[in-house]
Design an enzyme around this catalytic site. Sequence first.
Site, PDB file in Angstrom:
ATOM      1  N   TYR A   1       0.355  -0.651  -0.133  1.00 32.04           N
ATOM      2  CA  TYR A   1       0.163  -0.393   0.318  1.00 32.04           C
ATOM      3  C   TYR A   1       0.850   1.233  -0.198  1.00 32.04           C
ATOM      4  O   TYR A   1       2.433   1.162   0.356  1.00 32.04           O
ATOM      5  CB  TYR A   1      -0.274   0.165   0.640  1.00 32.04           C
ATOM      6  N   GLU A   2       0.149   2.228  -0.097  1.00 30.07           N
ATOM      7  CA  GLU A   2       1.052   3.673  -0.438  1.00 30.07           C
ATOM      8  C   GLU A   2       1.085   3.456  -1.319  1.00 30.07           C
ATOM      9  O   GLU A   2       3.011   4.399  -1.816  1.00 30.07           O
ATOM     10  CB  GLU A   2       1.516   4.053   0.489  1.00 30.07           C
ATOM     11  N   GLY A   3       1.336   3.053  -2.939  1.00 33.06           N
ATOM     12  CA  GLY A   3       2.435   2.849  -4.137  1.00 33.06           C
ATOM     13  C   GLY A   3       3.044   1.581  -3.623  1.00 33.06           C
ATOM     14  O   GLY A   3       4.175   1.762  -3.286  1.00 33.06           O
TER      15      GLY A   3
END
Length: 602
Positions: free
Chosen positions: A438-440
Amino acid sequence: MTDYTAPLRDMAFMLEEIAGLEAISTLPGYGEATPDVVAQILAEGGRFAGEVLAPLNRVGDVQGSRLENGQVRTPDGFREAYARFVESGWNGVPFDPAYGGQGLPWAVTAALQEMWSAANMSFGLCPLLTQAAVELLQIHGTEEQRRVYLPPLVAGSWAGTMNLTEPQAGSDVGALRARAVREGDHYRITGQKIFITYGEQDLTENIIHMVLARTPDAPPGVKGISLFLVPKFLVKADGSLGARNDLRCVSLEHKLGIKASPTAVMAYGDNEGAIGYLVGAENRGIELMFAMMNNARLSVGIEGLGIAERAYQQARAYAHTRVQGRAATGRDPEPVSIIRHPDVRRMLMTMRASIEAMRALIYDTAGTLDRARRHPDPAERTRAQARLDLLIPVAKAWCTDRGCDVASLGLQVHGGLGFIEETGAAQHYRDARIAPIYEGTNGIQANDLVGRKLMRDGGAAANAFIADLRETGTALGAAPGAVPGDDMAAIRQRLADGTEALARATDWLIKTYPDDPARALAGATPYLDLFGTVAGGWLLAKGALAAQRRLAEVPADDRGFYETKRLIARFYAENILPRSHGLAAMAIEGADSVLTLAEDRF
């Protein structure tokens, strides 16, 4: 599952010697962040993490959060723990005192976030997203938005979220379909978002959702996305809560780990449309969201560090107490603690050295953030920002990958019992696995490092970084006692080798990307791994130099701590830094085998 004890002395060493806490305390607004004050703050944070959050980690994993009649119920003890978290002021540590924050450096906040993540990663995700929302509004919110929303967000009585992902779009944010139609001073938001961390919960009285959506006449792709503030409960002019907004939690995801953290599917506008307020200007949503995401990406890197530290503490305790097998040397037939077996020592040393390198990278990045924000010299702020932009994708991706590696080694130290849920080692591994996603995803971080951060300045920031590595190598050569066979000489040689591998790969990527971006990006992930591996070795070498200096200043009974720092740096140099040659080869030479195979042959 073993207890968690914050490694306060290790944290203080990294803050002072790597992040540069003394210099940070001279920056405007940070005068109170002296080492003695910070030590007191970290001691209190360590107590809170160990006594309040850590005991709930297993509870949260077993119970999970659940959705009941549209309301999310967090596991037993979470509401009480969060109330104590807010009452103690932990939510507002880095924020502007004008809105109720404490105004402390981000480097100090990073150390506290490490504690929250290590003690209870699921719990720590709630303030992490609130922090990102505060950052966004401080930078891009209107004066009225800051006046109304920042005080309760900073205090933690309200929470924030990020709403980017949609089912059909995934990481391709430009493909989102959520709509925003203007209606007077607000917009009506309709659409669905997935993977919304703490999208619904019972910890705070309000939730402020930051939602990406398109206006009717917006251009296609990422250039047509705007950002909207959408509260769960509408807020009156005096700051009190009004009616429930037209949004709801449709369901919660059933996940591999972080089960106490509710991951929500959110629906906006089942009826008239959820009321939202534009943040910044229309069609600038991606630019603004990065104000949240860069902050969150550093925090996710901290999660990798925190979960690694927790896994190491448990593996270390088990290795000391588990008696099995004879010692590799000697003829004593009696079984010994497994920490005496060479391969177990290798695993524990790998875990510890990786953690110390991760901690050094995270704290150094956070200190760079402080300098980019607060240094009085504009030229220094510009240099610090260039370094920060370079380090953020590395701190996020490299530290979360290492967090998974360390948690996996923790299971291995436990042997078969590590695979049994009751020991708690498996939970660390399961919890750690989300952080590279997550978060890229970490692949996106690697593409960002190569395609944006290297290319936008022709490698100037990266080459300045490499020059710093070489400067440390020179200092190692001048260190007292740096003779062949000595710790410092060994560290210097391996660091020099790693530095040249990084320089070689950096030069190749800078030359290759403009004409053949696919070929360059095929090696982006090994390049990021190379960058993090060498950066970790560099920072541990700087720590070894500081430890060498301090050895001459401390009494004999305190030498062990600093001798250990030097030995950990040498272990990293001899057992982890040599990977840099293979990673450089992968980055430079691996593209053909990555790109050649026809799609129908996979």
